[in-house]
Write a protein that holds these residues in place. Structure first.
Motif, PDB file in Angstrom:
ATOM      1  N   UNK A 189       1.304  -1.401   0.125  1.00  0.00           N
ATOM      2  CA  UNK A 189      -0.307   0.093   0.269  1.00  0.00           C
ATOM      3  C   UNK A 189       0.628   1.078  -0.021  1.00  0.00           C
ATOM      4  N   UNK A 190       1.813   1.033   0.224  1.00  0.00           N
ATOM      5  CA  UNK A 190       3.075   3.091   0.886  1.00  0.00           C
ATOM      6  C   UNK A 190       2.944   2.854  -0.554  1.00  0.00           C
ATOM      7  N   UNK A 191       3.781   1.448  -0.944  1.00  0.00           N
ATOM      8  CA  UNK A 191       4.934   1.843  -1.915  1.00  0.00           C
ATOM      9  C   UNK A 191       4.020   2.551  -3.517  1.00  0.00           C
ATOM     10  N   UNK A 192       2.835   2.339  -3.518  1.00  0.00           N
ATOM     11  CA  UNK A 192       1.960   2.683  -4.438  1.00  0.00           C
ATOM     12  C   UNK A 192       0.725   3.673  -4.344  1.00  0.00           C
TER      13      UNK A 192
ATOM     14  N   UNK B 263      -3.187   2.318  -8.015  1.00  0.00           N
ATOM     15  CA  UNK B 263      -2.797   0.854  -7.549  1.00  0.00           C
ATOM     16  C   UNK B 263      -2.543   0.104  -8.891  1.00  0.00           C
ATOM     17  N   UNK B 264      -1.286  -0.936  -9.587  1.00  0.00           N
ATOM     18  CA  UNK B 264      -0.901  -1.327 -10.497  1.00  0.00           C
ATOM     19  C   UNK B 264      -1.575  -2.044 -11.030  1.00  0.00           C
TER      20      UNK B 264
ATOM     21  N   UNK C 104       3.574  -3.181 -13.013  1.00  0.00           N
ATOM     22  CA  UNK C 104       3.021  -1.857 -13.366  1.00  0.00           C
ATOM     23  C   UNK C 104       4.604  -0.815 -12.676  1.00  0.00           C
ATOM     24  N   UNK C 105       4.578   0.147 -13.317  1.00  0.00           N
ATOM     25  CA  UNK C 105       6.042   0.795 -13.099  1.00  0.00           C
ATOM     26  C   UNK C 105       6.075   1.785 -11.526  1.00  0.00           C
TER      27      UNK C 105
ATOM     28  N   UNK D 108      12.620   4.319  -4.944  1.00  0.00           N
ATOM     29  CA  UNK D 108      12.970   3.203  -4.627  1.00  0.00           C
ATOM     30  C   UNK D 108      12.380   2.588  -3.129  1.00  0.00           C
ATOM     31  N   UNK D 109      12.066   1.716  -2.565  1.00  0.00           N
ATOM     32  CA  UNK D 109      11.759   1.477  -1.289  1.00  0.00           C
ATOM     33  C   UNK D 109      12.586   0.704  -0.571  1.00  0.00           C
TER      34      UNK D 109
END
Length: 273
Positions: free
Chosen positions: A168-171, A177-178, A253-254, A258-259
């Protein structure tokens, strides 16, 4: 020789005065004396006004009115200077704002864009009572692969457990959403490729399990109209509510930046997210 315009009220005054003066001049001396006796003394000043006085009065009135209409030169310069300073400050503020936006855009453009690959065995694709589609597996590969979009040539890995924890944090970048492409293998045969949005990533604890070995990872799938028109999840399941597949791969998806938790396989500098 320049002609000066006489204000309307001055012309009116002159008309009144000149209409009275000729009449006064035409009277005989006796009539004037008789008239003075009969007329209120306060109004007799009309008979004593000279033509030169009237003309001079009109001239003065015209000059004073002209001065009032002409702006003071010093005051005009002061207003012009203040206006120029205000305009200059506004232009500098606007320029600074534009530069800040340009710097932000350049920083975003310069950051690498990452794509992701996951693989799993024994994937279960099912539809729940609400008609929502999910794909799950307790046999995901332990690492999720990262690689950059052009023009960068970077690669990284991250523990799959951390990927799902940070999904959730990454996107969370206001882009939604990807998308993901799922490749399906069953009975040693590549069946199809189906594209869907990964609307949600989650982790399920398996009863009796411990650590990562007892976890089931899954995605909630939500196809767009365009994605569904090419290959729908319903068609892939061939009318069944649940199917178990030998193998599935996810190409995701892109995302920019970075995480935390990713391990880099390059000496190139990686910007923080």
């Amino acid at each position: 020789m320049k002609l000066k315009l006489v204000p309307p009220f001055a012309l009116l005054l002159a008309a009144v005065l000149f209409s009275a003066i000729p009449c006064a001049c035409a009277l005989s001396e006796a009539e004037v004396i008789s008239s003075r006796k009969k007329t209120n003394p306060s109004s007799s000043h009309l008979l004593k006004i000279r033509h030169e006085t009237v003309v001079n009065t009109m001239h003065v009135i015209s000059e004073n009115r002209g001065r009032r209409l002409r702006p003071d030169a010093d005051a005009a310069v002061g207003v012009s200077t203040k206006s120029a300073k205000t305009t200059s400050k506004s232009a500098k503020a606007s320029s600074s704002s534009c530069q800040a936006k340009l710097d932000t855009c350049q920083a975003v453009a310069a950051a690498p864009k990452w794509l992701f690959v996951q693989i799993a065995d024994m994937c279960t694709l099912y539809r729940n009572e609400d008609g929502e589609y999910h794909i799950e597996s307790s046999k995901f590969h332990k690492k999720t692969e990262w690689f950059t979009d052009r023009p960068f040539h970077l690669e990284a890995t991250q523990p799959t457990s951390e990927w799902f924890k940070n999904f959730e944090e990454l996107f969370d970048d206001e882009d939604g959403m990807p998308n993901a492409a799922l490749t399906i293998v069953h009975d040693d045969t590549s069946k199809d490729v189906v594209v869907s949005v990964f609307a949600e990533g989650y982790i399920k604890d398996k009863e009796g399990g411990g650590g990562d070995e007892g976890l089931t990872y899954g995605y909630k799938l939500d196809q767009s109209t365009s994605q569904e028109s090419v290959m729908s999840l319903e068609a892939l399941m061939d009318g069944e509510d649940s199917v178990t597949l030998d193998h599935c791969s996810m190409f995701i998806d892109v995302v920019g930046g970075v995480s935390k938790g990713a391990v880099w396989h390059s000496s190139d500098q990686i910007p923080d997210r």
